[in-house]
Design an enzyme around this catalytic site. Structure first.
Site, short mmCIF file in Angstrom:
data_model
loop_
_atom_site.label_atom_id
_atom_site.label_comp_id
_atom_site.label_asym_id
_atom_site.label_seq_id
_atom_site.Cartn_x
_atom_site.Cartn_y
_atom_site.Cartn_z
N CYS A 247 0.82 -1.22 0.00
CA CYS A 247 0.00 0.00 0.00
C CYS A 247 0.85 1.27 0.00
O CYS A 247 1.53 1.54 -0.97
CB CYS A 247 -0.99 -0.04 1.17
N HIS A 332 -3.84 -5.42 0.03
CA HIS A 332 -3.48 -5.88 1.36
C HIS A 332 -3.50 -7.40 1.46
O HIS A 332 -4.55 -7.99 1.72
CB HIS A 332 -4.44 -5.30 2.41
N GLU A 334 -2.38 -9.12 3.86
CA GLU A 334 -2.66 -9.51 5.25
C GLU A 334 -4.15 -9.45 5.56
O GLU A 334 -4.62 -10.00 6.55
CB GLU A 334 -1.89 -8.61 6.22
#
Length: 357
Positions: A247, A332, A334
Site C-alpha cells: 500500500c 493488502h 494480510e
C-alpha cells in the site's frame, strides 16, 4: 439527536447522531466491505478521513476487540445507513454506539449512503463536516471544508519506539507507516522475528541491525508528503536487502526510485477488489484502502515493471523491481477480515530471504 453531513459542494444530509457529538471536518470516503467495520475503524490508513460504509446494515455482530487492527480507532467519523443497536454474536463485547462514544468519534446514521456514494464517485472524494448544530451556516462552513487537508499523518499514526515480536526464523524489519497489526502477525506466524520501527527511523539504523528482509507497511495520506521517509527508502533500495512493500509502502518505494504517484478520483476501499497477476494471468480478490496510485506511464522499465493490475479500472496494483529482490503491492495480502486470496505473498517474501531457517 439530529446530525448533519455537509459536503464541500453544498450537499447536506440529515440523519441521527451516533457516537460523539463533537463537530469534525474530514475527507469523506466510502468503503464497500460488507463486514469488518471494526478493522476499518482501527486501520491507521484512515487517519484524517471519515468513512461511509456502503453496506446498508452495520453493527449486527457488535464490537469484538480482538479484531482491532491497531490499539485505537483512527477514523475521524463514521457514516452508515442503518446502525444495528442490538448486536448478536457469541464474540460480541460492545456496541458500535458505545465504541464511538468511548473514543470520541462522531458519526451519523439514517442518511442515504447510496446517494452519498454516487456523489463521491461522480465528483470525486471531497471534504465534509459532521455536526449536530442545526444552525449551521453554509457560507461560513464551505470555505473551511475546502481548506482542509489531512497533512502529514504518518508521523501521527506510527509507533513511538521500536519493538520486537520474537521468532526463530528470518529477521524482518517492519517499517511502521501506520501498519495494521496483521502484517506483523502474518510474518510472525510464519516464524519470522519481526522488529517494528517508527516511520522516521533511518536506513542506517535499520541496516545496522542486519535484517534478512525489510517490510514497508501501509499508512495514511499523500505519499509525496513523506519526503524524508522517501530518502531513507532509497537507501534501503540501494542496500540489496530483500524488500516487500504494501500500500503506502508500495507508493513510497516507487517515488524513491524515480516513479510518480497521483490522487485517484475516489480511490479503492473495500474487501472485494479484483487484481490480476500479470505474470500468471490469475485473478485474486483483494482487500484495499488507498486514494493514491503509482503512475505507470512514468515508470522506468529498467527499474521496475508492473506485476499486478486492477481488473476494474486497470490501475497499477503492484511492481516487480528489475535486478532486485524487491516486490511491492498496492492491495493488502494480510487482509483482515479478508479475503485471504493473496496471503501467499508473505511466503514469497520468506523465500526471497532464503526460506524458513
Amino acid at each position: 439527536m439530529k446530525a448533519f453531513l455537509i459536503l464541500e459542494d453544498g450537499h447536506v444530509f440529515q440523519g441521527t447522531s451516533i457516537g460523539s457529538t463533537k463537530e469534525v471536518i474530514s475527507e469523506i470516503v466510502f468503503n464497500t466491505s460488507m463486514t469488518g467495520y471494526l478493522e476499518v475503524m482501527t486501520d491507521p490508513s484512515y487517519a484524517g478521513q471519515a468513512v461511509c460504509m456502503t453496506y446498508p446494515l452495520i453493527g449486527n455482530y457488535g464490537i469484538c476487540y480482538e479484531d482491532q487492527e491497531s490499539s485505537r480507532p483512527w477514523v475521524d467519523g463514521f457514516i452508515v445507513r442503518e446502525l444495528s443497536r442490538i448486536p448478536s454474536n457469541f464474540r460480541c463485547e460492545d456496541t458500535i454506539q458505545h465504541f464511538l462514544e468511548k473514543n470520541n468519534i462522531p458519526g451519523i446514521a439514517g442518511i442515504d449512503t447510496r446517494a452519498l456514494t454516487k456523489i463521491l464517485r461522480e465528483k470525486g472524494t471531497m471534504n465534509g463536516m459532521i455536526t449536530v448544530n442545526e444552525d449551521y451556516n453554509l457560507d461560513e462552513i464551505i470555505p473551511r471544508l475546502k481548506a482542509y487537508t489531512t497533512g502529514k499523518v504518518v508521523e501521527k499514526v506510527t509507533c513511538k519506539e521500536k519493538y520486537v515480536l520474537e521468532g526463530d526464523g528470518p529477521k524482518v524489519a517492519l517499517m511502521d507507516f501506520g501498519a495494521k497489526h496483521n502484517i506483523a502477525r502474518s510474518l510472525n506466524e510464519r516464524g519470522c522475528q519481526v522488529t517494528v520501527y517508527p516511520a522516521l527511523t533511518t536506513a542506517e539504523e535499520i541496516l545496522a541491525d542486519k535484517p534478512d528482509g525489510i517490510m514497508l507497511s501501509n499508512g495514511p495520506g499523500d505519499p509525496k508528503e513523506c519526503t524524508s521517509i522517501i530518502a531513507e527508502i532509497k537507501n534501503l533500495y540501494d542496500s540489496d536487502t530483500p524488500i516487500f512493500a504494501i500500500c503506502l509502502g508500495h507508493q513510497l518505494m516507487a517515488l524513491a526510485t524515480g516513479a510518480d504517484t497521483h490522487k485517484m478520483k475516489y480511490g479503492h476501499r473495500g474487501g472485494n477488489h479484483p487484481v490480476k497477476d500479470l505474470q500468471t494471468g490469475r485473478v485474486y480478490i483483494s482487500s484495499q484502502n488507498h486514494g493514491y496510485v503509482v503512475d505507470t506511464d512514468k515508470l522506468d522499465a529498467n527499474v521496475a515493471v508492473p506485476a499486478f493490475m486492477n481488473v476494474n479500472d486497470k490501475t497499477n496494483e503492484g511492481l516487480s523491481y528489475v535486478g532486485k529482490n524487491i516486490f511491492t503491492v498496492q492491495f493488502h495480502p494480510e487482509a483482515c477480515p479478508g479475503p485471504q486470496d493473496s496471503s501467499y505473498l508473505f511466503d514469497r517474501f520468506i523465500d526471497m530471504m532464503g526460506g524458513k531457517q
